[in-house]
Design a protein around this motif. Structure first.
Motif, PDB file in Angstrom:
ATOM      1  N   ASN A 149       7.396 -11.399  -2.820  1.00  0.00           N
ATOM      2  CA  ASN A 149       7.767 -12.912  -2.805  1.00  0.00           C
ATOM      3  C   ASN A 149       7.855 -13.296  -1.005  1.00  0.00           C
ATOM      4  N   VAL A 150       8.548 -12.683  -0.682  1.00  0.00           N
ATOM      5  CA  VAL A 150       8.800 -13.006   0.791  1.00  0.00           C
ATOM      6  C   VAL A 150       7.863 -12.559   1.991  1.00  0.00           C
ATOM      7  N   MET A 151       7.148 -11.476   1.444  1.00  0.00           N
ATOM      8  CA  MET A 151       6.153 -11.081   2.442  1.00  0.00           C
ATOM      9  C   MET A 151       4.713 -11.401   2.016  1.00  0.00           C
ATOM     10  N   ALA A 152       4.485 -11.553   0.566  1.00  0.00           N
ATOM     11  CA  ALA A 152       3.192 -11.425   0.159  1.00  0.00           C
ATOM     12  C   ALA A 152       2.957 -12.780  -0.489  1.00  0.00           C
ATOM     13  N   GLY A 153       4.011 -13.620  -0.800  1.00  0.00           N
ATOM     14  CA  GLY A 153       3.724 -15.130  -1.475  1.00  0.00           C
ATOM     15  C   GLY A 153       3.512 -15.060  -3.022  1.00  0.00           C
ATOM     16  N   TYR A 154       3.864 -13.696  -3.761  1.00  0.00           N
ATOM     17  CA  TYR A 154       3.679 -13.829  -5.042  1.00  0.00           C
ATOM     18  C   TYR A 154       4.962 -14.647  -5.679  1.00  0.00           C
ATOM     19  N   THR A 155       4.647 -15.100  -6.831  1.00  0.00           N
ATOM     20  CA  THR A 155       5.858 -15.831  -7.470  1.00  0.00           C
ATOM     21  C   THR A 155       6.949 -14.899  -8.135  1.00  0.00           C
ATOM     22  N   THR A 156       6.579 -13.689  -8.590  1.00  0.00           N
ATOM     23  CA  THR A 156       7.375 -12.963  -8.972  1.00  0.00           C
ATOM     24  C   THR A 156       7.058 -11.378  -8.247  1.00  0.00           C
ATOM     25  N   THR A 157       8.144 -10.291  -8.730  1.00  0.00           N
ATOM     26  CA  THR A 157       8.175  -8.769  -8.052  1.00  0.00           C
ATOM     27  C   THR A 157       6.997  -8.074  -8.852  1.00  0.00           C
ATOM     28  N   VAL A 158       6.583  -8.613  -9.981  1.00  0.00           N
ATOM     29  CA  VAL A 158       5.825  -7.665 -10.853  1.00  0.00           C
ATOM     30  C   VAL A 158       4.445  -7.065 -10.170  1.00  0.00           C
ATOM     31  N   PRO A 159       4.029  -7.600  -9.484  1.00  0.00           N
ATOM     32  CA  PRO A 159       2.481  -7.270  -8.771  1.00  0.00           C
ATOM     33  C   PRO A 159       2.927  -6.144  -7.656  1.00  0.00           C
ATOM     34  N   MET A 160       4.010  -5.934  -7.386  1.00  0.00           N
ATOM     35  CA  MET A 160       4.358  -5.032  -6.192  1.00  0.00           C
ATOM     36  C   MET A 160       4.041  -3.704  -6.495  1.00  0.00           C
ATOM     37  N   THR A 161       3.324  -2.898  -5.722  1.00  0.00           N
ATOM     38  CA  THR A 161       2.850  -1.570  -6.110  1.00  0.00           C
ATOM     39  C   THR A 161       3.541  -0.315  -5.259  1.00  0.00           C
ATOM     40  N   ILE A 162       3.316   0.699  -5.858  1.00  0.00           N
ATOM     41  CA  ILE A 162       4.209   1.842  -5.067  1.00  0.00           C
ATOM     42  C   ILE A 162       3.724   2.068  -3.738  1.00  0.00           C
ATOM     43  N   ASP A 163       2.076   1.994  -3.302  1.00  0.00           N
ATOM     44  CA  ASP A 163       1.756   1.987  -2.149  1.00  0.00           C
ATOM     45  C   ASP A 163       2.272   0.891  -1.313  1.00  0.00           C
ATOM     46  N   ARG A 164       2.245  -0.292  -1.483  1.00  0.00           N
ATOM     47  CA  ARG A 164       2.772  -1.083  -0.780  1.00  0.00           C
ATOM     48  C   ARG A 164       4.570  -1.043  -0.464  1.00  0.00           C
ATOM     49  N   MET A 165       5.126  -0.509  -1.436  1.00  0.00           N
ATOM     50  CA  MET A 165       6.587  -0.213  -1.308  1.00  0.00           C
ATOM     51  C   MET A 165       6.707   1.065  -0.242  1.00  0.00           C
ATOM     52  N   ILE A 166       5.913   1.756  -0.187  1.00  0.00           N
ATOM     53  CA  ILE A 166       5.968   3.136   0.680  1.00  0.00           C
ATOM     54  C   ILE A 166       5.598   2.529   1.955  1.00  0.00           C
ATOM     55  N   TYR A 167       4.428   1.380   2.178  1.00  0.00           N
ATOM     56  CA  TYR A 167       4.243   1.084   3.629  1.00  0.00           C
ATOM     57  C   TYR A 167       5.434   0.214   3.998  1.00  0.00           C
ATOM     58  N   HIS A 168       6.125  -0.664   3.017  1.00  0.00           N
ATOM     59  CA  HIS A 168       7.355  -1.499   3.872  1.00  0.00           C
ATOM     60  C   HIS A 168       8.371  -0.404   4.024  1.00  0.00           C
ATOM     61  N   ALA A 169       8.826   0.449   3.325  1.00  0.00           N
ATOM     62  CA  ALA A 169       9.808   1.421   3.353  1.00  0.00           C
ATOM     63  C   ALA A 169       9.649   2.398   4.670  1.00  0.00           C
ATOM     64  N   SER A 170       8.564   2.863   4.939  1.00  0.00           N
ATOM     65  CA  SER A 170       8.253   3.714   6.003  1.00  0.00           C
ATOM     66  C   SER A 170       8.311   3.056   7.175  1.00  0.00           C
ATOM     67  N   SER A 171       7.983   1.862   7.182  1.00  0.00           N
ATOM     68  CA  SER A 171       8.157   0.800   8.344  1.00  0.00           C
ATOM     69  C   SER A 171       9.547   0.638   8.868  1.00  0.00           C
ATOM     70  N   LEU A 200      21.734  -6.062   3.681  1.00  0.00           N
ATOM     71  CA  LEU A 200      20.625  -7.025   3.605  1.00  0.00           C
ATOM     72  C   LEU A 200      19.303  -6.405   3.420  1.00  0.00           C
ATOM     73  N   THR A 201      18.259  -7.205   2.899  1.00  0.00           N
ATOM     74  CA  THR A 201      16.698  -6.658   2.803  1.00  0.00           C
ATOM     75  C   THR A 201      16.254  -6.557   4.151  1.00  0.00           C
ATOM     76  N   ALA A 202      15.219  -5.522   4.284  1.00  0.00           N
ATOM     77  CA  ALA A 202      14.178  -5.696   5.402  1.00  0.00           C
ATOM     78  C   ALA A 202      13.095  -5.099   4.791  1.00  0.00           C
ATOM     79  N   TYR A 203      11.894  -5.569   5.543  1.00  0.00           N
ATOM     80  CA  TYR A 203      10.618  -5.017   4.822  1.00  0.00           C
ATOM     81  C   TYR A 203       9.637  -4.559   6.065  1.00  0.00           C
ATOM     82  N   ASP A 204       9.886  -4.922   7.274  1.00  0.00           N
ATOM     83  CA  ASP A 204       9.459  -4.245   8.422  1.00  0.00           C
ATOM     84  C   ASP A 204      10.154  -3.776   9.547  1.00  0.00           C
ATOM     85  N   TYR A 205       9.433  -3.022  10.562  1.00  0.00           N
ATOM     86  CA  TYR A 205      10.005  -2.167  11.721  1.00  0.00           C
ATOM     87  C   TYR A 205      10.870  -3.078  12.570  1.00  0.00           C
ATOM     88  N   THR A 206      10.378  -4.276  12.829  1.00  0.00           N
ATOM     89  CA  THR A 206      11.030  -5.187  13.802  1.00  0.00           C
ATOM     90  C   THR A 206      12.447  -5.639  13.379  1.00  0.00           C
TER      91      THR A 206
END
Ligand code: KIV
Length: 273
Positions: free
Chosen positions: A57-79, A30-36
Motif C-alpha cells: 500500500n504505502v510504497m507501491a500504491g496497491y489497495t490491498t497487500t495481496v499483490p506483495m511478492t516474496i522478491d519484493r519483501m526480500i528487497y524491502h527487508a534486506s534494505s 513501527l514499520t519500515a520498508y527502506d534503509y534511510t
C-alpha cells in the motif's frame, strides 16, 4: 549507540521482548520498508521494526497487500536490515507463501531469512496455517502471529472494519491465540479488535501481544510509520495518532525548492564549485 531515552543498547532479541513483557515494560514497534527510514527509527531507540507487507500500500500504491511478492519483501527487508543495529527486525511473509502447505511455507521462510538477514517472520492467521507456523518454528525461525484484521484475507472479509466484535469471532480469536502460543510463537500482533478482547488475550497469554487498533492493555504497539508521521494524507482511522504532519511539511519544503529554482536563488555562490 543508545537512542533517545533508551539506555539499553543491546541488540533486541525475541527473548528481550519476553523479558519486557515479564517486567511490564511496553514494546514500541513501527514499520519500515527502506534503509534511510529504518536507520532513523533504530537511532530513535525503537524496540522492533516490522517490514510489513503494507509496503504494497504505502510504497507501491496497491489497495490491498495481496499483490506483495516474496522478491519484493526480500528487497524491502534486506534494505532495512542493512540499516538496523539494535531493533529486532521482523518481516511479513507475503500472501501465498505459507498458505499452500507447510513444506512450501518453510522453504519460503528460510529463503526470506537467508536473503534478507531479518531476525524473525510474521504470518497472518490461526488454526488454518498452524501447521506452517509449527514447521517454520521447528526450522529454528522465530514466528510472530497476526490475528484480528488480517489484511491478506481482505477479499474474504470484504471490509477493513473491526474484527472480533461478535462472540463467535472473539472466541475463535482467543482459541487461535492459544494455538499460536502453544506452537511456539514469540509474540502475536492483534489488529483492529475491541480493546477488551485484546486485553483478555494479553492477560491470558505468556507471550507479548502487540496491538494496532487494539487499545492500551496489551504489551506493545505497532503503527505504520508513514501514517504516524502524517505522510499518508486521507488515512485517518480512529486508532491512529499522528506525531507529525510530514505531508504538509514536505509539500511546503518542496514548494520552497521549486520557487528557489525558478527565481535562481538556488544554488547560490556557496553551493557551487
Ligand atoms: O503490514 C503491516 O504493516 C502490518 C501492521 C499493520 C501490523 O502487518
Amino acid at each position: 549507540m543508545a537512542g533517545y531515552l533508551v539506555e539499553d543498547s543491546r541488540k533486541v532479541t525475541t527473548l528481550r521482548l519476553q523479558e519486557m513483557k515479564n517486567k511490564g515494560e511496553k514494546i514500541a514497534m513501527l514499520t519500515a520498508y527502506d534503509y534511510t527510514m529504518a536507520g532513523i527509527l533504530d537511532e530513535a531507540g525503537l524496540d522492533a521494526i516490522l517490514i510489513g507487507d503494507s509496503a504494497a500500500n504505502v510504497m507501491a500504491g496497491y489497495t490491498t497487500t495481496v499483490p506483495m511478492t516474496i522478491d519484493r519483501m526480500i528487497y524491502h527487508a534486506s534494505s532495512v536490515v542493512r540499516a538496523v543495529k539494535r531493533a529486532l527486525v521482523v518481516c511479513d511473509m507475503p500472501f501465498g507463501t505459507y498458505q499452500v502447505n507447510p513444506t512450501e511455507g518453510v522453504k519460503n521462510a528460510i529463503r526470506i531469512m537467508q536473503e534478507s538477514g531479518c531476525d524473525a517472520l510474521k504470518l497472518e492467521g490461526g488454526v488454518e496455517i498452524i501447521d506452517s507456523v509449527k514447521k517454520i518454528i521447528e526450522a529454528g525461525i522465530p514466528v510472530m502471529g497476526h490475528l484480528g484484521l488480517t489484511p491478506q484475507s481482505i477479499n474474504k472479509f470484504g471490509t477493513f472494519g473491526v474484527r472480533g466484535k461478535d462472540e463467535a469471532e472473539a472466541q475463535k480469536l482467543l482459541s487461535d491465540a492459544r494455538l499460536l502460543e502453544e506452537a511456539g510463537c514469540f509474540g502475536i500482533t492483534l489488529e483492529k479488535i475491541p480493546a477488551q478482547l485484546a486485553a483478555e488475550v494479553s492477560r491470558e497469554l505468556r507471550i507479548p501481544i502487540i496491538g494496532i487498533g487494539a487499545g492500551s492493555e496489551v504489551d506493545g504497539q505497532v503503527l505504520v510509520v508513514q501514517d504516524m508521521l502524517g505522510m499518508t494524507k486521507g488515512f485517518n482511522p480512529k486508532f491512529l495518532r499522528k506525531y507529525e504532519n510530514l505531508h504538509t511539511r514536505i509539500v511546503e519544503g518542496v514548494g520552497s525548492y521549486i520557487s528557489d529554482v525558478k527565481q535562481v536563488t538556488f544554488p547560490n555562490k556557496d553551493e557551487q564549485y
